[in-house]
Design a protein around this motif. Structure first.
Motif, PDB file in Angstrom:
ATOM      1  N   GLY A 494       0.813  -1.210   0.000  1.00  0.00           N
ATOM      2  CA  GLY A 494       0.000   0.000   0.000  1.00  0.00           C
ATOM      3  C   GLY A 494       0.842   1.252   0.000  1.00  0.00           C
ATOM      4  N   GLU A 595      17.097  18.372   3.400  1.00  0.00           N
ATOM      5  CA  GLU A 595      16.377  18.106   2.153  1.00  0.00           C
ATOM      6  C   GLU A 595      14.888  18.011   2.450  1.00  0.00           C
ATOM      7  OE1 GLU A 595      18.458  15.173  -0.082  1.00  0.00           O
ATOM      8  OE2 GLU A 595      16.742  14.771  -1.389  1.00  0.00           O
TER       9      GLU A 595
ATOM     10  N   ARG B 120       5.654   6.631 -12.804  1.00  0.00           N
ATOM     11  CA  ARG B 120       5.961   6.263 -11.415  1.00  0.00           C
ATOM     12  C   ARG B 120       4.710   5.762 -10.698  1.00  0.00           C
ATOM     13  NH1 ARG B 120       9.044   9.907  -6.824  1.00  0.00           N
ATOM     14  NH2 ARG B 120       7.922   9.034  -5.078  1.00  0.00           N
ATOM     15  N   GLU B 124       4.210   2.122  -9.112  1.00  0.00           N
ATOM     16  CA  GLU B 124       3.872   1.974  -7.689  1.00  0.00           C
ATOM     17  C   GLU B 124       2.606   1.134  -7.539  1.00  0.00           C
ATOM     18  OE1 GLU B 124       5.624   6.226  -5.943  1.00  0.00           O
ATOM     19  OE2 GLU B 124       3.478   5.856  -5.979  1.00  0.00           O
ATOM     20  N   VAL B 128       2.307  -2.209  -5.478  1.00  0.00           N
ATOM     21  CA  VAL B 128       1.396  -2.234  -4.329  1.00  0.00           C
ATOM     22  C   VAL B 128       0.472  -3.440  -4.447  1.00  0.00           C
ATOM     23  CG1 VAL B 128      -0.639  -1.074  -3.379  1.00  0.00           C
ATOM     24  CG2 VAL B 128       1.494   0.197  -3.692  1.00  0.00           C
ATOM     25  N   PHE B 132       3.851  -4.778  -2.107  1.00  0.00           N
ATOM     26  CA  PHE B 132       4.977  -3.921  -1.737  1.00  0.00           C
ATOM     27  C   PHE B 132       4.472  -2.596  -1.150  1.00  0.00           C
ATOM     28  CE2 PHE B 132       8.838  -5.770  -3.811  1.00  0.00           C
ATOM     29  CZ  PHE B 132       8.234  -6.878  -4.386  1.00  0.00           C
ATOM     30  N   THR B 133       5.335  -1.971  -0.342  1.00  0.00           N
ATOM     31  CA  THR B 133       5.104  -0.592   0.045  1.00  0.00           C
ATOM     32  C   THR B 133       6.150   0.279  -0.645  1.00  0.00           C
ATOM     33  OG1 THR B 133       6.457  -0.864   2.010  1.00  0.00           O
ATOM     34  CG2 THR B 133       4.092  -1.168   2.267  1.00  0.00           C
ATOM     35  N   ILE B 134       5.946   1.604  -0.581  1.00  0.00           N
ATOM     36  CA  ILE B 134       6.805   2.526  -1.316  1.00  0.00           C
ATOM     37  C   ILE B 134       7.733   3.224  -0.328  1.00  0.00           C
ATOM     38  CG2 ILE B 134       6.849   4.381  -3.026  1.00  0.00           C
ATOM     39  CD1 ILE B 134       5.095   1.970  -3.839  1.00  0.00           C
ATOM     40  N   ALA B 135       9.042   3.116  -0.550  1.00  0.00           N
ATOM     41  CA  ALA B 135      10.013   3.785   0.318  1.00  0.00           C
ATOM     42  C   ALA B 135      10.653   4.934  -0.447  1.00  0.00           C
ATOM     43  CB  ALA B 135      11.082   2.801   0.781  1.00  0.00           C
ATOM     44  N   GLU B 136      11.047   5.961   0.308  1.00  0.00           N
ATOM     45  CA  GLU B 136      11.692   7.108  -0.329  1.00  0.00           C
ATOM     46  C   GLU B 136      12.920   7.505   0.474  1.00  0.00           C
ATOM     47  OE1 GLU B 136       8.808  10.161  -1.657  1.00  0.00           O
ATOM     48  OE2 GLU B 136       7.287   8.767  -0.945  1.00  0.00           O
ATOM     49  N   GLY B 137      13.826   8.219  -0.171  1.00  0.00           N
ATOM     50  CA  GLY B 137      15.031   8.644   0.535  1.00  0.00           C
ATOM     51  C   GLY B 137      15.581   9.918  -0.085  1.00  0.00           C
ATOM     52  N   PRO B 138      16.594  10.484   0.562  1.00  0.00           N
ATOM     53  CA  PRO B 138      17.148  11.752   0.078  1.00  0.00           C
ATOM     54  C   PRO B 138      17.922  11.595  -1.236  1.00  0.00           C
ATOM     55  CG  PRO B 138      18.455  10.918   1.896  1.00  0.00           C
ATOM     56  CD  PRO B 138      17.269  10.001   1.767  1.00  0.00           C
ATOM     57  N   TYR B 197       9.317  -5.717   2.017  1.00  0.00           N
ATOM     58  CA  TYR B 197       8.896  -5.752   0.598  1.00  0.00           C
ATOM     59  C   TYR B 197       8.679  -4.302   0.171  1.00  0.00           C
ATOM     60  CZ  TYR B 197       7.967 -10.797   0.968  1.00  0.00           C
ATOM     61  OH  TYR B 197       8.091 -12.143   1.137  1.00  0.00           O
ATOM     62  N   ARG B 203      14.727  10.153  -8.012  1.00  0.00           N
ATOM     63  CA  ARG B 203      15.660  10.749  -8.964  1.00  0.00           C
ATOM     64  C   ARG B 203      17.090  10.329  -8.630  1.00  0.00           C
ATOM     65  NH1 ARG B 203      14.508  16.036  -8.430  1.00  0.00           N
ATOM     66  NH2 ARG B 203      13.367  16.461 -10.339  1.00  0.00           N
TER      67      ARG B 203
END
Lengths: 790, 338
Positions: A494, A595, B120, B124, B128, B132-138, B197, B203
């Motif tokens: 999700g 950021e 994107r 996603e 999903v 899966f889940t959505i991860a983000e980072g700097p 998962y 970017r």
């Protein structure tokens, strides 16, 4: 790495099959075919001919007349634009009627009054490779028994061949050689692979009497093998060798360099030749450079060295070579060289990598060292191959090799659990299956119950662990033979609430008619200042262009550039939004920039209220708690038409119009309504709390009120006072008219509101409405100094 | 005094006359006047009703019925006339209000979502659906997250192949624009116990000069699964399921051995083109034990796979864009096509 089928077959003669299918096999082994080409096919009609006579064309400077014999003993005149032939030279000759690879048909032609009865050919004109320009001189290329007039392919022993250009991964140093590729391919095809016996003859003189080599830093140099070659004459290498070098993408240089490259391509062992005359007493030492030491390398550039760099020094401790990376200028082979010190060594990959990177000196040789060359028998084999090839041009070798040992990688057997390998791959292979796959590519395997004791070969420096070996099993078993399964986690997938809200925000903005833009996050120096913002953007160390050397701290400059770009293409009134990262200066004690994810809305051709309207739409969609506009003069915005956006008491951004001075600096025409929010902070903060109020079943009453109030009093304050005065009975407030003009004082305006009153428990009486109306008026007058308009 | 029969006859005549007059009524005003005359207080039927009291009971009954019948008939005739006139008036209104709907002044134009975002979102959504889940980072990262934790030590040749853009923070080459989305793997594993998962779109940066096929800033999506008993077969199956969901059931996948420092075994994954040839989509592999250890995960207990590929390229492929720079030019003539 390029390889040809004919060269592979020198190690595995039974490699055979359709070139495309062989290419698929190579790809499935992890040696991806980037390009395949059929080479060495000579078109019909091109024959071996000999130059009988050369003479100037009477009426042209740029062509000459050539008489050739194409096998019938008769001179045949052609006109030729090349001048590299001599009488007696053997050349490829395209006879009348030949259709050249480029589609041109050779015909009898008259050129400035002289007949031309065919064409003398350059190598590339007939699909062959040559290092030379001009007509392909075949004097050294023809086979024994070649006759004039023979089809060219036959005369030079040329057979059609297949050339594959392979992408070799960094963990496969062995496949940086023809032999290594042949080993893999032979294993996959289940045909025999073997190295030829390179038989050499040597003089009686012992190398031990000539060379004295020490390794001072054994970690740097695992093995240093050397010998001495005598009777060296630097000349041209044989045509067959040149042909192969060219096929694999190297340019022939001279007999010594060509052998050196040939051995490297064939066996993967880089090697170096020193002019022995420049090395006093044949003494060499291997050590690390010291601070302040320098070396003039082969390319005549003086290099400053640092202590990591591996070097080879001479008797006087003077550096003469940058180990594994580039030789020194003073010991380079020259035309006058007669004695050569031939070196083949194994260098520590990380050490070589650091030097190559620091000096930016990549080469075919250093690439092999960086990935880990073979420190085992292959060095001896390559030495013999070099000497064998050199012998063909009369070079002799002294007896024996100097072989100095440093530290080589540990090759103790690796214990490999059969269950772990199957568990990683998803296979059900037996220990015997695994052993068979591994031994097919030179791994030594001893079965020990549920485990394999595996000795990794010396040509696989990067392979050292159970997992590495599992990969080899998988590779030889074939990834495509592994059954496909899909794992399912216990938790449902999700989007996070943040991610859902971000999609909602985008949807609101799309509904507001805004197009999403995604400029790159780079700015030019000065872009921030031009937008009235502090110049505290993080800068790039190695930008490609100065215009892309600063990271944005706000989405404003990028949006203004996008608007200016569109205006210059006659699209003035764009409505844009952007949701993306900005990079604020690092917080105290942090190494990374602060950021954040920002949201920007830019509406060209509209005034500030257009941006406020978008903010209101977002407020409704997200149910933001207590959004207030606090008049302010944010950097870059119009000082009297902008406000801070305060959400639940925290400033989360700005709304209003872009400063006309900034617009002018960016070349933007007209006004730009602007909204920029710290979206991350907004969405991480409280929002989305909605509660239910029952819809009243009783009638409502509407009244209108107009107030005259000074421009310094915000309409939001009037509204707040109305709401306070109206209390629970006031269900709606709508500002429906703003009047400035002769009927009100300068510096003031009339604000007209429509109020709706309604109770949830009864029908309001006229008296009720009169009371609450008065309460509203009293509150406004008391709190804001406004005057009720009659 | 007339008797009941006379009254009935009079009323019949009255109704007949009224029906005629109502049929002639040309507007609602005339109809209102007639309505008053025929059925109002001073109308004949009202007057007749007032006279009923003077009749004997038998006549009264007959006359009463006749009056009621006449009133009913008159009311029906008035209603019919009203309906006729109303329909005519409505028809006249319709005619008068005729509009050409192709005369469009002003429009509600919904904005366009950027192609990258569309791609994107689609990616996603597919993942999903696969749990899966959505991860983000700097986007700005340290060498630890971009390289070292991913088993790419400082000397490793692979570092050079990333063509990294560094920033002026920390020690030289310590802070950089991430050259892949893989740092998100590390950040996730540092912060979350398996099972994991996730996919991580975002970017990434390389020192590429912008041209028709390259941008210095582009988008990738990264996937990471860490769980008990995860195999290379699971990776292969997951890639296949994803590709069928994203591209459609007829597209096939294959894995080819490859090399990445952070996975072992490593593979490239290809998808089939309609002509039967293969297109390299991205890289993948089993998470290297060193990477798991760097994140405090025991590789004997947990295994995982990771994959990554470019997002921009999907948009380029789908719409056959001839110049990838359109994705960052923000030209409305481009943006509004999608």
């Amino acid at each position: 790495m390029k390889v040809t089928l004919s060269w592979l077959r020198e190690f595995a003669p039974d490699i055979d099959g359709d070139p495309v299918e062989l290419g698929e096999t190579l790809s499935a082994l992890g040696l991806a075919v980037e390009e395949m080409e059929i080479i060495g096919e000579v078109v019909d009609g091109v024959v071996l001919a000999q130059v009988l006579d050369l003479r100037p064309h009477p009426d042209a400077d740029k062509i000459q007349l050539v008489d050739v014999d194409r096998g019938d003993g008769q001179p045949l005149q052609v006109c030729c634009g090349a001048f590299n032939m001599a009488v007696g030279d053997l050349i490829p000759f395209a006879t009348i009627g030949t259709v050249m690879p480029n589609g041109m048909e050779i015909a009898q032609r008259e050129m400035r009054g002289q007949m031309s009865n065919g064409m003398c050919c350059a190598a590339d004109e007939i699909g062959l490779a040559s290092g030379d320009d001009g007509i392909y001189i075949l004097n050294d290329a023809v086979i024994d028994g070649a006759e004039l007039g023979m089809p060219l392919a036959e005369a030079i022993g040329m057979r059609a061949d297949v050339l594959w250009d392979l992408e070799v991964n960094a963990n496969r140093p062995d496949a940086m050689s023809v032999a290594g590729v042949a080993r893999d391919l032979a294993a996959a095809l289940e045909v025999e692979f073997r190295f030829p016996d390179y038989e050499i003859t040597t003089t009686d003189e012992s190398v031990d009497d000539l060379l004295d080599i020490r390794i001072e830093d054994p970690e740097l140099c695992g093995r240093f093998v050397a010998t001495v070659l005598r009777d060296v004459r630097v000349g041209e290498s044989p045509a067959w060798m040149q042909q192969r070098l060219i096929q694999l993408g190297m340019r022939p240089i001279n007999s010594i360099v060509d052998i050196s490259n040939y051995v490297m391509l064939e066996l993967g062992q880089p090697n170096h030749t020193f002019d022995l005359a420049t090395i006093p007493a044949g003494r060499l030492n291997v050590r690390r450079a010291r601070n302040g030491e320098t070396l003039v390398t082969l390319d005549d550039i003086e290099r400053s060295l640092v202590p990591n760099d591996g070097v080879i020094t001479d008797e006087s401790d003077t550096i003469i070579s940058l180990a594994g990376v580039m030789g020194g200028a003073t010991t380079e082979i020259s035309d006058s060289t007669t004695e050569v010190l031939l070196e083949m060594a194994w260098w520590d990959p990380p050490s070589i990598s650091r030097t190559v990177k620091r000096l930016n000196l990549p080469s075919e040789a250093s690439t092999r060292f960086r990935r880990g060359a073979d420190w085992g028998d292959n060095i001896d084999r390559a030495m013999r191959r070099f000497i064998q090839l050199a012998a063909e041009s009369g070079i002799t070798a002294v007896s024996g090799f100097v072989d100095v040992a440093g530290m080589t990688p540990d090759r103790a057997p690796v214990s490999v659990r059969v269950a772990k390998v199957n568990g990683l791959l998803g296979t059900e292979l037996t220990a015997d299956d695994m052993a068979a796959h591994l031994t097919s590519i030179g791994f030594e395997v001893t079965l020990a119950g549920d485990t394999l004791d595996v000795v990794v070969p010396t040509w696989r420096w990067d392979t050292a662990t159970e997992t590495d070996i599992a990969e080899e099993v998988g590779r030889m078993f074939g990834y495509e033979n592994i059954p496909r399964t899909v794992p399912k986690g216990d938790d449902p997938g999700g989007l996070s609430q943040y991610q859902k809200d971000r999609r909602l925000v985008r949807d609101v903005l799309l509904g507001a008619g805004c197009d999403e833009t995604l400029p790159m996050p780079f700015l030019a120096p000065g872009d921030l200042a031009k937008a009235g913002l502090p110049e505290d953007g993080v800068t790039l160390t190695n930008p490609l262009h100065a215009e892309e050397s600063v990271l944005r701290t706000s989405l404003l400059p990028g949006q203004l550039k996008a608007i200016a770009y569109n205006q210059s293409h006659r699209n003035p009134d764009v409505r844009f939004f952007e949701i993306d990262h900005v990079f604020l200066p690092a917080a105290e004690g942090e190494i990374l920039p602060d950021e954040r994810e920002h949201l920007a809305v830019a509406i060209a051709g509209e005034e500030a209220p257009a941006a406020v309207a978008v903010l209101d739409a977002l407020d409704r969609a997200l149910a933001l708690p207590n959004v207030q506009l606090s008049p302010s003069s944010p950097a870059g915005l119009h000082p009297t038409r902008s406000a801070d956006v305060v959400i639940a008491g925290r400033t989360r951004g700005h709304v209003g119009e872009v400063d006309p001075a900034v617009l002018e600096a960016y070349g933007v025409e007209g006004r730009v309504a602007w909204l920029e929010l710290d979206l991350g902070a907004v969405l991480d903060g409280p929002h989305g709390n909605r509660s239910y109020t029952p819809v009243s079943k009783f009638p409502s009453s509407d009244i209108d009120l107009a107030f005259v109030v000074g421009d310094d009093v915000a309409a939001s304050r009037i509204e707040a006072s109305l709401r306070k005065g109206g209390g629970a009975l006031l269900t709606d407030v709508e500002l429906f008219d703003v009047y400035r003009g002769p009927r009100v004082d300068d510096g003031a305006r009339s604000l007209a509101y429509r109020l709706r009153f309604q109770a949830t428990d009864r029908t309001l009486t006229d008296g009720d409405v009169a009371d609450v109306r008065q309460a509203c008026i009293d509150q406004v007058v008391k709190k804001t100094g406004a005057v009720l308009r009659g | 005094m007339s008797n009941a029969a006379d009254l009935t006859a009079d009323l019949d005549a009255l109704v007949a006359d009224a029906v005629e007059r109502l049929a002639d009524a040309s507007d609602l005003d005339a109809l209102a006047a007639l309505d008053a005359e025929l059925l109002g207080k001073k109308s004949a039927v009202t007057a007749a009703k007032k006279q009923l009291g003077g009749l004997d009971p038998d006549d009264r009954k007959v006359a009463g019925q006749a009056i009621n019948a006449a009133r009913t008939s008159l009311e029906a005739a008035v209603a019919a006339a009203r309906e006729r006139l109303a329909a005519g008036a409505r028809a006249a209104q319709y005619e008068a209000e005729r509009l050409d709907l192709s005369e469009k002044l002003g429009e509600i134009r919904r904005g366009s979502l950027h192609l990258n975002t569309q791609a994107r979102d689609r990616l996603e959504d597919v993942f999903v659906g696969m749990g899966f889940t959505i991860a983000e980072g700097p986007e700005v990262e340290t060498a630890w997250y971009n390289f070292e934790a991913l088993n790419i030590p400082e000397w490793h040749p692979a570092r050079g192949s990333f063509d990294t853009i560094f920033v002026n923070l920390g020690e030289p080459e310590e802070v950089m624009l991430r050259s892949h989305t893989s740092p998100v793997q590390i950040r996730t594993m540092e912060n979350q116990e398996p099972p994991i998962y996730i996919v991580a779109p975002g970017r990434t940066f390389r020192t590429d000069t912008a041209d028709a096929t390259h941008l210095p800033a582009f988008n990738q999506i990264e996937g990471l699964v860490v769980d008990r008993g995860i195999t290379l077969g699971d990776l292969s199956g997951t890639m296949d399921e994803f590709v069928r969901a994203f591209f459609g059931g007829e597209v096939k996948t294959r894995l080819r051995p490859s090399y990445f420092p952070f996975t072992e075994p490593s593979a490239e994954f290809d998808i089939s083109r309609p002509d039967g040839s293969w297109l390299e989509l991205g890289g993948c592999g089993m998470v290297h034990p060193n990477v798991l250890r760097n994140c405090g995960i025991d590789p004997e207990e947990w295994q995982g796979f990771a994959f990554g590929f470019g997002i921009d390229r999907l948009a380029v492929m789908r719409y056959e864009l001839d110049d990838i720079r359109e994705l960052v030019n923000n030209d409305v003539r481009f943006l509004r096509q999608f």
